[in-house]
Structure formats: structure tokens, C-alpha cells
Design a protein around this motif. Sequence first.
Motif, PDB file in Angstrom:
ATOM      1  N   SER A   1      17.059   4.972   3.494  1.00  0.00           N
ATOM      2  CA  SER A   1      17.376   4.345   4.774  1.00  0.00           C
ATOM      3  C   SER A   1      16.138   3.846   5.499  1.00  0.00           C
ATOM      4  O   SER A   1      16.238   3.018   6.408  1.00  0.00           O
ATOM      5  N   LYS A   2      14.971   4.340   5.128  1.00  0.00           N
ATOM      6  CA  LYS A   2      13.736   3.962   5.822  1.00  0.00           C
ATOM      7  C   LYS A   2      12.735   3.255   4.898  1.00  0.00           C
ATOM      8  O   LYS A   2      11.584   3.051   5.270  1.00  0.00           O
ATOM      9  N   ALA A   3      13.176   2.876   3.712  1.00  0.00           N
ATOM     10  CA  ALA A   3      12.253   2.282   2.737  1.00  0.00           C
ATOM     11  C   ALA A   3      11.637   0.984   3.247  1.00  0.00           C
ATOM     12  O   ALA A   3      10.436   0.729   3.063  1.00  0.00           O
ATOM     13  N   ASP A   4      12.441   0.135   3.902  1.00  0.00           N
ATOM     14  CA  ASP A   4      11.904  -1.128   4.408  1.00  0.00           C
ATOM     15  C   ASP A   4      10.837  -0.880   5.456  1.00  0.00           C
ATOM     16  O   ASP A   4       9.819  -1.599   5.500  1.00  0.00           O
ATOM     17  N   ARG A   5      11.072   0.120   6.313  1.00  0.00           N
ATOM     18  CA  ARG A   5      10.080   0.445   7.342  1.00  0.00           C
ATOM     19  C   ARG A   5       8.767   0.877   6.702  1.00  0.00           C
ATOM     20  O   ARG A   5       7.690   0.462   7.115  1.00  0.00           O
ATOM     21  N   VAL A   6       8.866   1.725   5.702  1.00  0.00           N
ATOM     22  CA  VAL A   6       7.656   2.228   5.048  1.00  0.00           C
ATOM     23  C   VAL A   6       6.954   1.097   4.313  1.00  0.00           C
ATOM     24  O   VAL A   6       5.719   1.009   4.320  1.00  0.00           O
TER      25      VAL A   6
ATOM     26  N   SER B   1       8.757   1.055  15.632  1.00  0.00           N
ATOM     27  CA  SER B   1       8.595  -0.135  14.808  1.00  0.00           C
ATOM     28  C   SER B   1       7.706   0.153  13.599  1.00  0.00           C
ATOM     29  O   SER B   1       6.956   1.138  13.573  1.00  0.00           O
ATOM     30  N   ALA B   2       7.755  -0.740  12.596  1.00  0.00           N
ATOM     31  CA  ALA B   2       6.874  -0.604  11.432  1.00  0.00           C
ATOM     32  C   ALA B   2       5.413  -0.684  11.858  1.00  0.00           C
ATOM     33  O   ALA B   2       4.546  -0.019  11.275  1.00  0.00           O
ATOM     34  N   SER B   3       5.135  -1.485  12.882  1.00  0.00           N
ATOM     35  CA  SER B   3       3.764  -1.589  13.378  1.00  0.00           C
ATOM     36  C   SER B   3       3.277  -0.253  13.929  1.00  0.00           C
ATOM     37  O   SER B   3       2.138   0.161  13.662  1.00  0.00           O
ATOM     38  N   ASP B   4       4.119   0.415  14.701  1.00  0.00           N
ATOM     39  CA  ASP B   4       3.744   1.737  15.225  1.00  0.00           C
ATOM     40  C   ASP B   4       3.600   2.743  14.095  1.00  0.00           C
ATOM     41  O   ASP B   4       2.715   3.598  14.114  1.00  0.00           O
TER      42      ASP B   4
END
Length: 521
Positions: free
Chosen positions: A110-115, A89-92
Motif C-alpha cells: 500500500s505504500k510502495a509508490d510512496r517509498v 508526502s513522499a518529499s517529507d
Amino acid sequence: MLVHSAGALVERAALAYGPETAVVYRDRRISYAEQIARIRQTGRALLGLGLSKGDRVAVLMSDRPELLDVYYGALWAGLAIVPLNAKASASDHAYIIGDCGAQAVVHDASKADRVAGARAETDVEHVFSVDREAVLDGGGYLPDLVARQPDGPGRPEVTPDDRYGIFYTGGTTGRPKGVEHNHRAFVAAIMSEMLELGLGERDRFAHVAPLTHAGGMFVLPVWLRGGTNVILGGFDPEKFKATVARERITASMMVPTMLYVLMDSLRDGNVGLESLSTVIYGASPIGRERLLQAIDTFGPIFSQLYGQTEAPNQLTVLRKSDHAAAVESGDLTPLSSCGRPVGIAEVRLADDELKTVADGEPGEIVAQGPHIMRGYWNKPEETAAALRDGWLCTGDVAKADDRGFLYIVDRKKDMIISGGFNVYPKEVEATLFSHPAVKDVAVIGVPDDKWGESVKAVVVRDPAVQVDAAELIAFVRERKGPVLTPKTVDFLEAIPLTAVGKHDKPALRAAHWGGRDRGVN
């Protein structure tokens, strides 16, 4: 003094095989000469940000050539790599970035939102995208920096004792913990893989397991033997079969779940897949009947590895020759083992006082070797518990036979291995406890024919709050991602307790594992 480091080994491979193909990805073919140039430029770009030896570079990307550029560019420059699990998760992610003190984070579209979500919770200084359309506010476009760097020789000095990376695994207390390694450990692990697992010269290795995890451990062994790393960007059986046929793939690494899906997709045996000569499996045990089916289809091309993040990829190995001997002799017992100790590791079975147990008795697998971790990042108590008198205590309980094969029968830790991913129940329990309907919860692993084990939550509901299993499953998925999400939820009036008042997880598991010769898969 030995001067080997990951960067030095990449330089050596590039010198030996310059014009040959190092990487294939879709329609791109990258030579060794081009690959080392990209690595050097990326390493220099990272150093140009003001980073120093040992500083941490976190990476959250899908499998693609740019991931190799950043991963090995950082190592070439003497920086430490921190791979982020795309399924977390983004929190982790935010916790890991903050816990390791990452000075830079590199991501793709593909991972921009997570970052972006993780960045909002941290004060990391440098955030870069490898895709122009995914540059975040206040971030940068890494290829612009890379293109301005020279690509010639001149590697920074990196010693075997310098920090290689911090690799986060599930935490027993609800948060991931970072496993710190130096270059000496990873070079030892890489050399051992080249010796133990049946890889050969000029292998064409298809990568279907994440490059940021166990799958990536095979990139450098392939390069050192003049082979080609073919990046598929994930596992799809039809894509895998087409790639094997087109690229004449000779080797791959899979978790058992992938192998099951591949076997179920076959219509004409191994037609078109005859080039495969080595398939390495690991991360979770394999069902013996499915393994026999695979051997019948492909021949004895399989090697099994058993290791931990704390001892990269290898403590024991079940070699191709072991698989062949078991089938030829009719004694299939070794196929249920995790193999015998690798040459670089001293492995034994010990009791709670670290004394070697009697022959045939169960004991915890403990190990020494040059590839053992330095310790857990900023966690001295956990490090002291795992590294005792120079021995890594794995938490896995096994028996040994008179031929030296080890058979895992239980885990001292509550860890669940599902589809090759480690799940620590405390992480899932901590999330469920935050739901207002959950008064008490215990998370266990139960048998699963596809995943090896699946995550089950046993919940006591607050009678004043309405909730069903689907809601709790969605609640965990939103906060922790799919790997840690329970597949099933049972509701009880009360969770059974031990004599000292703890959750009696053995009793909960016994209802699902009864009649089996071991309590884990």
C-alpha cells in the motif's frame, strides 16, 4: 543495572502467555509463542544486513501484523525505529529518511509508490517490502530473509540508555524534526500507561488509531497483562462495532473525531458494545457535550491522556474516576481539563524565566520525568529551546484549579491540532509561498466541530496571477498530503502585522475564536 528494554519486555510476555492469543487481524490469530518467534527472526534478519546497535530502520506500512514484526523486531535487535506517517508526502518521507540517516526502509504494497518516490531522493542502502508483488527495483522481499533466521532465544544486549527510536513531528521552520528517545523513556511511559489509564488483565484492545503513532503505545501494555491486540487497520464505525461484538473488545484508544463518528452511527445505544470497559481518548481535546453524550451511552469508561511526542502520551491524565465524579457531583468543570499530572512526571506552570506562576495564573506547562526525550535529532538549538534547565517546555499555556486539574487555554507555538494530528503552520506556509500567485500567507487554526480545529490559510494574491481557493487547496494536498491541507482559504488585501512587523496571528484568530473561554480546541 536495570536491563529493561522493549525487547526484554516482549520476551517476558511471550514466556508468560505462550499459547494464548497475542494478535488478531482479520481471520489470523497469532499466539504469543508465534509472535516472539516472528520478532526474533525479523530482528535477526535486519542485523544480518550488517546493521549495528542504534542504526535506524524506517517503516512505512499500514496497520497489520507485519508492522509489529518489524517494529518490535528492530527494537529487540537493538536497532532504532523511525515510523513514517502514512499521511505525509513522499518529499517529507525522503527528508526524514535522509535526516535520520536510515540504513533500511521497510514498506508494504500500500505504500510502495510512496517509498519509490522517497527513495529517488535518498541514498538509503536497504529497501525491503513485506509483500512480494511490491518489491521495488533493487529492493528485496523481507519475508525471504526472515524465514532463513532461527527463532529461538538469544536476544542481543540492549540497555535502557540505547536508542529506541526517532519520531518525527511537524517542524516550526517548515521541516519535520526528529524526537530521539531511548529505551528507558519508553519503558517508563509504558509502565505509566499500565498504572494510569485503566487498562486491566486480559484486555482485548481494538486498534483503530495508527500503530506507528499514539495507538501503538498500547500494544506492549496489553501484552504485558496477557491481553490480545486486535488490529482493525483503521477506523470505520461499522467495522469497529462488529469487531467489538465478535471479539468481545474491552478497550480501545480513539481521537475525539473517531468517537464523534462512532456516536453518530449508533442506533440502539451501546447494544452489542457492552464489553467495552475502557476507551482512552487524546491527541486533541474533546467537546464537553459530546463527551457527556458518550458517558450517558457507555457509562464512565473514558480516560483522557495529554502528552507530546517529546513525552510519550502522558504528562497528565483525566481518569475514569474523574469522569464519573464530575457527572455524579454535577460539577462538570473538570471535563474541560486535560487532567492532573501522571505519577512519573513533575509538572508545573511557569513563566518565561521558568519560575512557577502564582495560583490561578496562566503559565506554560513544563515537565520533568524519565520519559522525556533526549532531544531533537541533529538540532541542538531547538533542543536547547525545548529542554531548559532540565525542564521540557511544552509550548502549551494552562491554568490550574485548586484540585490540581490543568486547563489548556492557549499555545505559545502556532501549532494546530486537527483530528489528532499536529500541524505546524510554517510547513503549510512554506508550501503556499512556492505558488506563484501567493505574495503573502499566514496559516491559523479555527474552530471545527468535527476536527477540533481546522487549517485556514489567509492569502494575499499577486494581482498578476489568477488563482482561487480550490487551486491553492489542491496545490498543498499534492505536495504535503491531506493533514496539512487547508480546509478553507481567505483572501485579504494585506495581512495585519504586529508592532515589530510580524504577522498578527492572534488578530486573525480572534475573528474566529471570539466569545470562547480559550483560544484553542
